[in-house]
Design a protein around this motif. Structure first.
Motif, PDB file in Angstrom:
ATOM      1  N   MET A   1       0.581  -1.443   0.038  1.00  0.00           N
ATOM      2  CA  MET A   1       0.006  -0.232   0.189  1.00  0.00           C
ATOM      3  C   MET A   1       0.601   1.309   0.137  1.00  0.00           C
ATOM      4  SD  MET A   1      -3.091   0.022   1.905  1.00  0.00           S
ATOM      5  CE  MET A   1      -4.143   2.190   0.584  1.00  0.00           C
ATOM      6  N   ALA A   2       0.264   2.034  -1.127  1.00  0.00           N
ATOM      7  CA  ALA A   2       0.809   3.353  -0.739  1.00  0.00           C
ATOM      8  C   ALA A   2       1.537   4.257  -0.018  1.00  0.00           C
ATOM      9  CB  ALA A   2       0.618   4.639  -2.483  1.00  0.00           C
ATOM     10  N   ARG A   3       2.121   5.232   0.987  1.00  0.00           N
ATOM     11  CA  ARG A   3       1.858   5.633   2.188  1.00  0.00           C
ATOM     12  C   ARG A   3       1.256   7.276   1.497  1.00  0.00           C
ATOM     13  NH1 ARG A   3       8.213   6.447   2.189  1.00  0.00           N
ATOM     14  NH2 ARG A   3       7.571   8.553   1.769  1.00  0.00           N
ATOM     15  N   ALA A   4       0.803   8.209   2.286  1.00  0.00           N
ATOM     16  CA  ALA A   4      -0.301   8.912   2.427  1.00  0.00           C
ATOM     17  C   ALA A   4       0.909  10.138   1.164  1.00  0.00           C
ATOM     18  CB  ALA A   4      -0.658   9.893   2.878  1.00  0.00           C
ATOM     19  N   ASP A   5       2.253  10.239   1.446  1.00  0.00           N
ATOM     20  CA  ASP A   5       2.798  11.664   0.526  1.00  0.00           C
ATOM     21  C   ASP A   5       3.824  10.317  -0.509  1.00  0.00           C
ATOM     22  OD1 ASP A   5       4.450   9.640   1.600  1.00  0.00           O
ATOM     23  OD2 ASP A   5       5.669  11.002   2.446  1.00  0.00           O
ATOM     24  N   GLU A   6       3.442   9.088  -1.109  1.00  0.00           N
ATOM     25  CA  GLU A   6       4.055   8.913  -2.684  1.00  0.00           C
ATOM     26  C   GLU A   6       2.885   9.145  -3.141  1.00  0.00           C
ATOM     27  OE1 GLU A   6       5.506   5.137  -2.134  1.00  0.00           O
ATOM     28  OE2 GLU A   6       5.049   4.396  -0.189  1.00  0.00           O
ATOM     29  N   PRO A   7       3.713   9.798  -5.153  1.00  0.00           N
ATOM     30  CA  PRO A   7       2.865   9.444  -5.340  1.00  0.00           C
ATOM     31  C   PRO A   7       2.164   8.445  -6.238  1.00  0.00           C
ATOM     32  CG  PRO A   7       5.314  10.505  -5.561  1.00  0.00           C
ATOM     33  CD  PRO A   7       5.067   9.963  -4.754  1.00  0.00           C
ATOM     34  N   THR A   8       0.879   8.733  -6.724  1.00  0.00           N
ATOM     35  CA  THR A   8      -0.269   7.511  -7.146  1.00  0.00           C
ATOM     36  C   THR A   8      -1.049   8.415  -7.967  1.00  0.00           C
ATOM     37  OG1 THR A   8      -2.186   8.248  -5.289  1.00  0.00           O
ATOM     38  CG2 THR A   8      -0.637   6.265  -4.867  1.00  0.00           C
ATOM     39  N   LEU A   9      -1.907   7.653  -8.602  1.00  0.00           N
ATOM     40  CA  LEU A   9      -2.447   8.340 -10.138  1.00  0.00           C
ATOM     41  C   LEU A   9      -4.021   7.378  -9.647  1.00  0.00           C
ATOM     42  CD1 LEU A   9      -2.804  10.449 -12.700  1.00  0.00           C
ATOM     43  CD2 LEU A   9      -1.737   7.950 -13.757  1.00  0.00           C
ATOM     44  N   SER A  10      -5.070   8.204 -10.248  1.00  0.00           N
ATOM     45  CA  SER A  10      -6.580   7.709  -9.910  1.00  0.00           C
ATOM     46  C   SER A  10      -7.022   7.587 -11.247  1.00  0.00           C
ATOM     47  CB  SER A  10      -7.162   8.115  -9.394  1.00  0.00           C
ATOM     48  OG  SER A  10      -6.403   7.860  -7.188  1.00  0.00           O
ATOM     49  N   ILE A  11      -8.402   6.561 -12.068  1.00  0.00           N
ATOM     50  CA  ILE A  11      -8.841   6.843 -12.603  1.00  0.00           C
ATOM     51  C   ILE A  11     -10.341   7.611 -12.024  1.00  0.00           C
ATOM     52  CG2 ILE A  11     -10.644   6.092 -14.528  1.00  0.00           C
ATOM     53  CD1 ILE A  11      -7.810   4.751 -15.391  1.00  0.00           C
ATOM     54  N   LEU A  12     -10.846   8.932 -11.525  1.00  0.00           N
ATOM     55  CA  LEU A  12     -12.291   8.774 -11.337  1.00  0.00           C
ATOM     56  C   LEU A  12     -13.166   8.732 -11.651  1.00  0.00           C
ATOM     57  CD1 LEU A  12     -11.277  12.279  -9.982  1.00  0.00           C
ATOM     58  CD2 LEU A  12     -10.521  10.485  -8.452  1.00  0.00           C
ATOM     59  N   GLU A  13     -13.094   8.945 -13.402  1.00  0.00           N
ATOM     60  CA  GLU A  13     -14.304   8.752 -13.296  1.00  0.00           C
ATOM     61  C   GLU A  13     -13.593   8.066 -15.496  1.00  0.00           C
ATOM     62  OE1 GLU A  13     -17.823  10.947 -15.838  1.00  0.00           O
ATOM     63  OE2 GLU A  13     -17.158  11.942 -14.495  1.00  0.00           O
ATOM     64  N   PRO A  14     -14.653   6.567 -15.719  1.00  0.00           N
ATOM     65  CA  PRO A  14     -15.408   5.929 -15.130  1.00  0.00           C
ATOM     66  C   PRO A  14     -15.223   5.166 -14.097  1.00  0.00           C
ATOM     67  CG  PRO A  14     -15.005   5.253 -17.348  1.00  0.00           C
ATOM     68  CD  PRO A  14     -14.249   6.684 -17.262  1.00  0.00           C
ATOM     69  N   LYS A  15     -15.687   4.292 -13.289  1.00  0.00           N
ATOM     70  CA  LYS A  15     -15.599   3.933 -12.218  1.00  0.00           C
ATOM     71  C   LYS A  15     -15.185   2.250 -13.181  1.00  0.00           C
ATOM     72  CE  LYS A  15     -16.019   6.000  -8.932  1.00  0.00           C
ATOM     73  NZ  LYS A  15     -14.659   7.325  -8.118  1.00  0.00           N
ATOM     74  N   SER A  16     -14.240   1.505 -13.136  1.00  0.00           N
ATOM     75  CA  SER A  16     -13.794  -0.040 -13.076  1.00  0.00           C
ATOM     76  C   SER A  16     -14.908  -0.723 -12.584  1.00  0.00           C
ATOM     77  CB  SER A  16     -12.943  -0.633 -12.700  1.00  0.00           C
ATOM     78  OG  SER A  16     -12.487  -1.720 -12.725  1.00  0.00           O
ATOM     79  N   GLY A  17     -15.577  -1.812 -14.635  1.00  0.00           N
ATOM     80  CA  GLY A  17     -16.523  -2.292 -13.890  1.00  0.00           C
ATOM     81  C   GLY A  17     -17.580  -1.323 -14.785  1.00  0.00           C
ATOM     82  N   GLN A  18     -17.346  -0.371 -15.194  1.00  0.00           N
ATOM     83  CA  GLN A  18     -18.596   0.547 -15.561  1.00  0.00           C
ATOM     84  C   GLN A  18     -18.964   0.079 -16.571  1.00  0.00           C
ATOM     85  OE1 GLN A  18     -18.122   4.211 -13.923  1.00  0.00           O
ATOM     86  NE2 GLN A  18     -20.762   5.006 -15.430  1.00  0.00           N
ATOM     87  N   THR A  19     -20.293   0.387 -17.707  1.00  0.00           N
ATOM     88  CA  THR A  19     -20.965   0.162 -18.913  1.00  0.00           C
ATOM     89  C   THR A  19     -21.103   1.999 -18.820  1.00  0.00           C
ATOM     90  OG1 THR A  19     -21.886  -2.291 -18.573  1.00  0.00           O
ATOM     91  CG2 THR A  19     -22.185  -0.695 -20.446  1.00  0.00           C
ATOM     92  N   VAL A  20     -20.589   2.191 -20.398  1.00  0.00           N
ATOM     93  CA  VAL A  20     -20.609   3.497 -20.534  1.00  0.00           C
ATOM     94  C   VAL A  20     -21.102   3.417 -22.400  1.00  0.00           C
ATOM     95  CG1 VAL A  20     -18.406   4.205 -19.048  1.00  0.00           C
ATOM     96  CG2 VAL A  20     -18.627   3.457 -21.845  1.00  0.00           C
ATOM     97  N   THR A  21     -21.546   4.277 -22.617  1.00  0.00           N
ATOM     98  CA  THR A  21     -21.980   4.979 -23.509  1.00  0.00           C
ATOM     99  C   THR A  21     -21.019   5.850 -24.427  1.00  0.00           C
ATOM    100  OG1 THR A  21     -24.508   4.223 -23.728  1.00  0.00           O
ATOM    101  CG2 THR A  21     -24.042   5.410 -25.507  1.00  0.00           C
ATOM    102  N   SER A  22     -20.565   5.785 -25.577  1.00  0.00           N
ATOM    103  CA  SER A  22     -19.443   6.813 -26.061  1.00  0.00           C
ATOM    104  C   SER A  22     -20.206   8.306 -27.014  1.00  0.00           C
ATOM    105  CB  SER A  22     -18.282   6.218 -27.305  1.00  0.00           C
ATOM    106  OG  SER A  22     -17.287   5.558 -26.824  1.00  0.00           O
ATOM    107  N   PRO A  23     -19.768   9.241 -26.499  1.00  0.00           N
ATOM    108  CA  PRO A  23     -18.381   9.029 -25.927  1.00  0.00           C
ATOM    109  C   PRO A  23     -19.158   9.497 -24.672  1.00  0.00           C
ATOM    110  CG  PRO A  23     -19.184  11.043 -26.851  1.00  0.00           C
ATOM    111  CD  PRO A  23     -20.710  10.119 -27.365  1.00  0.00           C
ATOM    112  N   PHE A  24     -17.548   8.999 -23.479  1.00  0.00           N
ATOM    113  CA  PHE A  24     -17.878   9.746 -22.393  1.00  0.00           C
ATOM    114  C   PHE A  24     -16.469   9.857 -21.707  1.00  0.00           C
ATOM    115  CE2 PHE A  24     -15.286   5.590 -23.654  1.00  0.00           C
ATOM    116  CZ  PHE A  24     -14.518   5.296 -22.215  1.00  0.00           C
ATOM    117  N   ARG A  25     -16.624  10.794 -20.533  1.00  0.00           N
ATOM    118  CA  ARG A  25     -15.498  10.892 -20.007  1.00  0.00           C
ATOM    119  C   ARG A  25     -14.871  10.295 -19.032  1.00  0.00           C
ATOM    120  NH1 ARG A  25     -16.428  16.445 -19.140  1.00  0.00           N
ATOM    121  NH2 ARG A  25     -18.798  16.075 -18.984  1.00  0.00           N
ATOM    122  N   VAL A  26     -13.149  10.596 -19.455  1.00  0.00           N
ATOM    123  CA  VAL A  26     -12.900  10.500 -18.335  1.00  0.00           C
ATOM    124  C   VAL A  26     -12.013  11.170 -17.897  1.00  0.00           C
ATOM    125  CG1 VAL A  26     -10.191   8.842 -18.571  1.00  0.00           C
ATOM    126  CG2 VAL A  26     -12.128   8.700 -19.937  1.00  0.00           C
TER     127      VAL A  26
END
Length: 117
Positions: free
Chosen positions: A1-26
């Motif tokens: 697990m990463a420490r709070a001050d370690e750099p990390t990256l997140s995909i906020l939208e869409p969520k993993s497992g989500q079904t979307v219709t194009s075009p969709f926001r990332v």
């Protein structure tokens, strides 16, 4: 697990497992790093990339320029994607001002399904 001050990256939208219709926001977020436009090497900064059906790029490797490696060179933290129906792996990858990957610690992958409209 990463420490709070370690750099990390997140995909906020869409969520993993989500079904979307194009075009969709990332929407993307870098933690403990500053997002800025590409072009200059500034320590502690970089910009986002979206890899379509690719795994993270190794640290120091240059991210390719093609239709499945999308470069958000203006410092954007979100974009609209249009993909045909199907199952996809989206990988967010953070890189320095010259497109050299920060490696696996600055990558985040999700799986989504794009459905027909």
């Amino acid at each position: 697990m990463a420490r709070a001050d370690e750099p990390t990256l997140s995909i906020l939208e869409p969520k993993s497992g989500q079904t979307v219709t194009s075009p969709f926001r990332v929407r993307l977020a870098a933690h403990s790093m500053t997002t800025r436009p590409a072009g200059k090497l500034v320590e502690g900064t970089g910009h986002h990339h979206i890899l379509i059906n690719h795994s993270p790029i190794g640290k120091g490797e240059t991210i390719p320029h093609d239709d499945t490696h999308l470069h958000l060179d203006q410092g954007q933290t979100e974009t609209m994607l249009t993909l045909p129906p199907g199952k996809y792996k989206l990988t967010a990858q953070f890189a320095d001002g010259e497109d050299h990957s920060y490696g696996h610690m600055m990558a985040h992958g999700i799986n989504i399904t794009v459905k027909a409209p």
